[in-house]
Write a protein that holds these residues in place. Structure first.
Motif, PDB file in Angstrom:
ATOM      1  N   ILE A 567      44.901  50.599  37.833  1.00 59.13           N
ATOM      2  CA  ILE A 567      43.651  50.562  36.637  1.00 59.13           C
ATOM      3  C   ILE A 567      42.992  49.487  37.457  1.00 59.13           C
ATOM      4  CG2 ILE A 567      45.140  51.118  34.549  1.00 59.13           C
ATOM      5  CD1 ILE A 567      44.764  48.611  34.102  1.00 59.13           C
ATOM      6  N   ALA A 568      41.189  49.323  37.524  1.00 63.83           N
ATOM      7  CA  ALA A 568      40.370  48.975  37.930  1.00 63.83           C
ATOM      8  C   ALA A 568      40.007  48.632  36.406  1.00 63.83           C
ATOM      9  CB  ALA A 568      39.475  49.600  38.181  1.00 63.83           C
ATOM     10  N   VAL A 569      39.423  47.465  36.153  1.00 61.33           N
ATOM     11  CA  VAL A 569      39.652  46.219  35.054  1.00 61.33           C
ATOM     12  C   VAL A 569      38.453  45.493  35.230  1.00 61.33           C
ATOM     13  CG1 VAL A 569      39.920  43.921  33.723  1.00 61.33           C
ATOM     14  CG2 VAL A 569      42.304  45.756  34.672  1.00 61.33           C
ATOM     15  N   ALA A 570      37.260  46.198  34.311  1.00 62.99           N
ATOM     16  CA  ALA A 570      36.080  45.621  33.977  1.00 62.99           C
ATOM     17  C   ALA A 570      35.847  44.323  33.841  1.00 62.99           C
ATOM     18  CB  ALA A 570      35.024  46.594  33.134  1.00 62.99           C
ATOM     19  N   VAL A 571      36.529  44.208  31.690  1.00 64.88           N
ATOM     20  CA  VAL A 571      36.269  42.832  30.967  1.00 64.88           C
ATOM     21  C   VAL A 571      37.670  42.630  30.986  1.00 64.88           C
ATOM     22  CG1 VAL A 571      35.721  42.313  29.540  1.00 64.88           C
ATOM     23  CG2 VAL A 571      34.508  43.845  30.706  1.00 64.88           C
ATOM     24  N   ALA A 572      38.154  41.510  31.009  1.00 60.01           N
ATOM     25  CA  ALA A 572      39.489  41.142  30.158  1.00 60.01           C
ATOM     26  C   ALA A 572      39.578  39.441  29.572  1.00 60.01           C
ATOM     27  CB  ALA A 572      41.063  41.269  31.507  1.00 60.01           C
ATOM     28  N   ASP A 573      39.856  39.317  28.716  1.00 57.56           N
ATOM     29  CA  ASP A 573      40.165  37.556  28.180  1.00 57.56           C
ATOM     30  C   ASP A 573      41.493  37.380  28.891  1.00 57.56           C
ATOM     31  OD1 ASP A 573      41.478  38.790  26.372  1.00 57.56           O
ATOM     32  OD2 ASP A 573      38.832  38.487  24.844  1.00 57.56           O
ATOM     33  N   ARG A 574      42.207  35.564  29.120  1.00 56.05           N
ATOM     34  CA  ARG A 574      43.196  34.665  28.582  1.00 56.05           C
ATOM     35  C   ARG A 574      43.397  34.603  27.007  1.00 56.05           C
ATOM     36  NH1 ARG A 574      45.838  31.044  31.337  1.00 56.05           N
ATOM     37  NH2 ARG A 574      48.306  31.341  31.022  1.00 56.05           N
ATOM     38  N   PRO A 575      43.983  35.165  26.242  1.00 55.01           N
ATOM     39  CA  PRO A 575      43.792  34.274  25.092  1.00 55.01           C
ATOM     40  C   PRO A 575      44.373  32.487  25.068  1.00 55.01           C
ATOM     41  CG  PRO A 575      44.338  36.512  24.331  1.00 55.01           C
ATOM     42  CD  PRO A 575      44.307  36.687  25.789  1.00 55.01           C
ATOM     43  N   ALA A 576      43.671  32.040  24.863  1.00 61.13           N
ATOM     44  CA  ALA A 576      44.747  30.067  25.095  1.00 61.13           C
ATOM     45  C   ALA A 576      46.345  30.454  24.413  1.00 61.13           C
ATOM     46  CB  ALA A 576      44.241  29.182  23.727  1.00 61.13           C
ATOM     47  N   GLY A 577      47.536  29.778  25.642  1.00 64.19           N
ATOM     48  CA  GLY A 577      48.547  30.058  25.643  1.00 64.19           C
ATOM     49  C   GLY A 577      49.210  31.560  26.078  1.00 64.19           C
ATOM     50  N   ALA A 578      48.279  32.661  25.932  1.00 66.29           N
ATOM     51  CA  ALA A 578      48.726  33.330  26.628  1.00 66.29           C
ATOM     52  C   ALA A 578      48.809  33.650  28.047  1.00 66.29           C
ATOM     53  CB  ALA A 578      47.747  35.234  26.166  1.00 66.29           C
ATOM     54  N   ALA A 579      50.518  33.818  28.612  1.00 66.35           N
ATOM     55  CA  ALA A 579      51.309  34.227  29.774  1.00 66.35           C
ATOM     56  C   ALA A 579      50.262  35.580  30.244  1.00 66.35           C
ATOM     57  CB  ALA A 579      52.364  34.918  29.350  1.00 66.35           C
ATOM     58  N   SER A 580      49.329  35.907  30.052  1.00 61.71           N
ATOM     59  CA  SER A 580      49.020  37.557  30.257  1.00 61.71           C
ATOM     60  C   SER A 580      47.111  38.044  30.014  1.00 61.71           C
ATOM     61  CB  SER A 580      49.116  39.073  30.552  1.00 61.71           C
ATOM     62  OG  SER A 580      51.206  39.150  30.768  1.00 61.71           O
ATOM     63  N   ALA A 581      46.209  38.260  31.154  1.00 59.72           N
ATOM     64  CA  ALA A 581      45.353  38.786  29.997  1.00 59.72           C
ATOM     65  C   ALA A 581      45.616  39.556  29.353  1.00 59.72           C
ATOM     66  CB  ALA A 581      44.181  38.530  31.321  1.00 59.72           C
ATOM     67  N   ARG A 582      44.713  40.058  28.675  1.00 58.11           N
ATOM     68  CA  ARG A 582      44.274  41.674  27.962  1.00 58.11           C
ATOM     69  C   ARG A 582      43.126  41.988  28.214  1.00 58.11           C
ATOM     70  NH1 ARG A 582      42.496  38.848  22.394  1.00 58.11           N
ATOM     71  NH2 ARG A 582      40.967  38.506  22.994  1.00 58.11           N
TER      72      ARG A 582
END
Length: 842
Positions: A567-582
């Motif tokens: 996949i090509a990710v356009a928008v992602a964020d990484r919540p505080a404390g999360a191991a992975s981006a969403r």
């Protein structure tokens, strides 16, 4: 003054105009401090242009606003004051829309449009004065425009008037930045505003990322209802974003029963008709749900009550992972004051603050300047095209963070916008002129020849403004929804598509129809071009981005996106404390597309490394952090193997070697001598041994090929290479730190060097006749003697044997001679014969 409606003449800023014009004529620049509603955005530009005084020469004035909504509103308000329509004497230009004529003397633009014009022609031919409005908001485009304009005044246009307008009185820094220009203050005629503290009755979760606790929004809606019942006038309610506005609007949907009250949504994405309705007096009572756009840059008539939800949105950038997002934060104290002031423009008002007084004291004083927290890729390209890649010579209130600039320059280098030293390439200059973020400019320029200009424009327009959440995570599905849609987002999307199609036709010639390429594949290719480091390959239940960031696609992504290999990710964020981006939006791609879009990150090499406790040698092809293929390497270079073995040793420590009892003892003896005597005796801690591994393990490292080879290395034998042979001191090792000591009985007893003081553990009877404790290290250190019973158990401990014979022996003798009668217990141990045996039988 003449030529304008009487309402304009009554604006409070009128009294400051003589001083302001005098400052500009005398210094060429000034700072205007004028609270919202005083007329700084409407009357001042007309005065600068000479339109308020029939005898004054007409000047051409550019007014720069940070938001498109404010541009349209300011232009229409000034045109109304002149009795005209926008596009005549007063015009405006925003992205995708321009209304000017030959008569236009005042043109209102966004700061982004101003930056583009400065890039095309820094002299701004035909422009006599520039007013930068709302400088206090510290938007990055406004800060950059000011820096460029100060350069222009200093080198090209000393005649250009430059005015910075702020809604706050904190203007000294701007005046100093502009060369010590005068500060002119406009009188504030705001009416008193009563503050009502209205915190939620129960705790709500703090915001995180762009998520706001629904309980807080429910509370805000209830406070709006309360305000409608307790106060007169329209209600202006501040919320952090479009999603929160929509939720509160739904909660207030039945307000028609409260005296025919209208609920309007005021934000940058709202249709122009809705924006116009919000900015004009209404016949019915209104509740206006607004983002921070209404804090200072727009005057909303009829408002006597403000309900402040207490939250704002600021950009945040994770430069290490290449992720940019918005963060919901508590509104600053300055921002809260700006919002409250909206209730006192037309008469006494009230602000309901949905938080406590205690929270107010803990809030930040001012919002963070955008240059300190935002993605600086566009800024770095602007600076490079301006001829100052490091921005070191630009007049900025805050310097750009070094890490953010480094990340921005690397992004620009990947898309061939700058050279290795940060200078703009010809391609970079062309990208800058498109008025797009450099990522999107690259996607348009490189995507048009691949997928066709039309589809490239549609895909880039989809990336220019994030689609509504209800469109879903799958960008291909969102694309189809936008094509079918009518008003709102879809209408804005189509307008942007037309603009981008024109740019693609002009700047990316040769774009074909790309027959045979599906829409989904075309979209994926464009997204990949915009965000090459966010290409991601499936790994387990989630994905691994080319940047090295783990990512997860949440529920609702659909079978196509959720099951894709790439996949090509356009928008992602990484919540505080999360191991992975969403992942918040992405498109499906294939490996070939990924390889093409991120070609600069593609590498093939031989890898010899310590992996999972052993040496692994293979030939690898990678796309950034994503491994594409590998095969075993049959004959790896010996030096590479040696480096991998050394790396493994440094990772796992010297314990990876074989440490016999003698080796451990030797290491402890050397550590003792280092501690007591210092040089030339070597340091033998783990860190020191690893640092000198080449020196004392040279032959063994050269011969080692795997973990098992290291486990066979005799660490003790290798350790002798560190002894001070050159000085001759190595020969004294047994003398200074003997492995064994000969005691009076003739026994050779091992010395234990494990503790802080060397220990000699020996049966008490074997030391008869020895008057003093043995000493080592040239007599500097007495051995700590553990005197053992005949059974080998500790009977006494002493470092002063003479004192023990004189004071402690008799007590030990009394305790043990009955228990061990066959062993000698003489009255005077100093003259007795030492022995390791029992008494002779009689």
């Amino acid at each position: 003054m003449s030529g304008i409606r009487p309402e304009g003449l009554r604006l409070p800023v009128r009294d400051a105009l003589p001083a302001l014009l005098a400052a500009l004529e005398g210094h060429g620049g000034a700072v205007l401090a004028a609270p919202p509603g005083t007329g700084k955005t409407t009357l001042v530009p007309l005065a600068l242009a000479g339109l308020t005084d029939g005898g004054a020469p007409v000047r051409r004035v550019l007014v720069a606003e940070p938001r498109r909504m404010a541009v349209r509103a300011a232009a229409r308000r000034m045109a109304w004051l002149l009795g005209e329509a926008a596009g005549e004497t007063v015009g405006f230009t925003v992205r995708g829309e321009r209304r000017v004529s030959r008569r236009t003397a005042v043109e209102v633009v966004t700061t982004g449009v101003l930056l583009q014009r400065l890039g095309r022609d820094p002299e701004l031919p035909g422009v006599d004065a520039v007013l930068l409005d709302e400088c206090h908001e510290r938007h990055l485009d406004a800060d950059t425009s000011m820096a460029f304009l100060l350069d222009v005044r200093a080198t090209l246009r000393p005649d250009l008037w430059l005015l910075a307008a702020s809604a706050t009185s904190d203007t000294a820094a701007w005046a100093e930045l502009m060369g010590g220009v005068p500060v002119v203050e406009a009188r504030d005629v705001t009416h008193p505003v009563e503050v009502v503290w209205a915190p939620p009755g129960r705790p709500v979760r703090p915001p995180h990322g762009t998520r706001v606790d629904p309980a807080l929004l429910d509370h805000v809606a209830s406070v709006v209802r309360r305000a409608l019942g307790e106060r007169d006038g329209d209600v202006l309610c501040f919320l952090p974003g479009v999603g929160e506005i929509a939720r509160v609007a739904r909660l207030l949907g039945d307000l028609g029963g409260l005296g025919d009250t209208d609920v309007l949504q005021l934000h940058g994405r709202a249709p122009a008709a809705v924006q116009d309705a919000a900015l004009a007096p209404g016949a019915r009572r209104r509740v206006l749900l607004a983002t921070a756009v209404a804090e200072s840059s727009l005057t909303v008539p009829g408002v006597r009550v403000v309900v402040d939800g207490g939250l704002a949105r600021e950009p945040r950038t994770d430069h290490a992972r290449g992720l940019s997002s918005l963060a919901t934060v508590p509104v600053s104290r300055a921002g809260a004051d700006q919002r409250a002031g909206r209730a006192g423009r037309e008469g006494p008002g009230t602000v309901y603050r949905c938080w406590s007084q205690g929270q107010q004291t803990r809030a930040p004083r001012r919002p963070s300047p955008e240059i300190a927290v935002a993605d600086l890729t566009a800024f770095a390209l602007d600076a490079a095209c301006w001829g100052d890649p490091d921005a070191a010579g630009l007049a900025l209130l805050d310097r750009p963070p070094a890490g953010a600039m480094a990340a921005a320059r690397e992004t620009l280098r990947v898309v061939d916008a700058v050279t290795a030293d940060g200078r703009a390439t010809e391609r970079g200059a062309r990208m800058s002129r498109l008025g797009l973020h450099p990522r999107l400019a690259r996607a348009l320029l490189d995507g048009a020849p691949v997928v066709g200009a039309g589809r490239a424009a549609e895909a880039v327009a989809l990336l220019s403004e994030e689609p509504p959440r209800e469109y879903g995570v799958d960008l291909a599905a969102a694309w189809r929804t936008a094509r079918r849609g009518g008003e709102g987002y879809a209408a804005r999307w189509r307008t942007e598509v037309r603009r981008l199609r024109s740019l693609a036709d002009e700047h990316a010639p040769g774009g074909g129809s790309s027959a045979g390429l599906t829409d989904d594949a075309a979209l994926g290719a464009v997204v990949a071009l915009a965000f090459p480091e966010r290409l991601a390959r499936r790994r387990g239940a989630g994905y691994l981005m080319v940047s090295g960031t783990a990512a997860e696609v949440g529920e609702g992504a659909g079978a196509t996106l959720g099951g894709a290999e790439w996949i090509a990710v356009a928008v992602a964020d990484r919540p505080a404390g999360a191991a992975s981006a969403r992942v918040r939006s992405a498109a499906v791609v294939d490996e070939a597309t990924a390889r093409t879009a991120a070609a600069s990150l593609l590498s093939s090499y031989d890898e010899v490394a310590w992996v999972d406790g052993d040496v692994v040698a293979r030939s690898v092809t990678r796309l950034g952090a994503v491994e594409l293929a590998s095969r075993p390497l049959r004959s790896p270079a010996p030096e590479a193997v040696r480096a991998a073995v050394l790396d493994g040793l440094r990772r796992e420590g010297p314990g990876l070697l074989r440490w016999s009892r003698d080796a451990v003892t030797l290491r402890r003896r050397l550590a003792f001598l280092r501690e007591v005597l210092g040089d030339p005796w070597p340091e033998v801690s783990d860190e020191a041994l690893l640092a000198r591994a080449d020196e004392w393990l040279g032959p063994e490292l050269a011969a080692a090929r795997r973990r098992a080879d290291l486990e066979r290395v005799d660490a003790g034998a290798a350790l002798t290479r560190l002894l001070p042979w050159a000085s001759g001191e190595a020969a004294r090792l047994d003398e200074l730190a003997p492995e064994r000591i000969t005691v009076p009985s003739g026994s050779r007893v091992r010395v234990d060097y494990e503790g802080p003081q060397p220990v000699l553990a020996v049966k008490l009877q074997e030391l008869f006749g020895l008057s003093r404790s043995p000493r080592i290290a040239d007599g500097r250190v007495p051995l700590l003697v553990h005197l053992l019973s005949p059974a080998g158990r500790p009977a006494a401990v002493t470092a002063d044997l003479a004192s023990f014979w004189a004071n402690g022996y008799q007590a030990v003798r009394a305790e043990l001679r009955g228990r061990y009668p066959r062993h000698p217990w003489p009255e005077d141990p100093t003259t007795a014969r030492p022995t390791g045996r029992t008494n002779t039988r009689r």
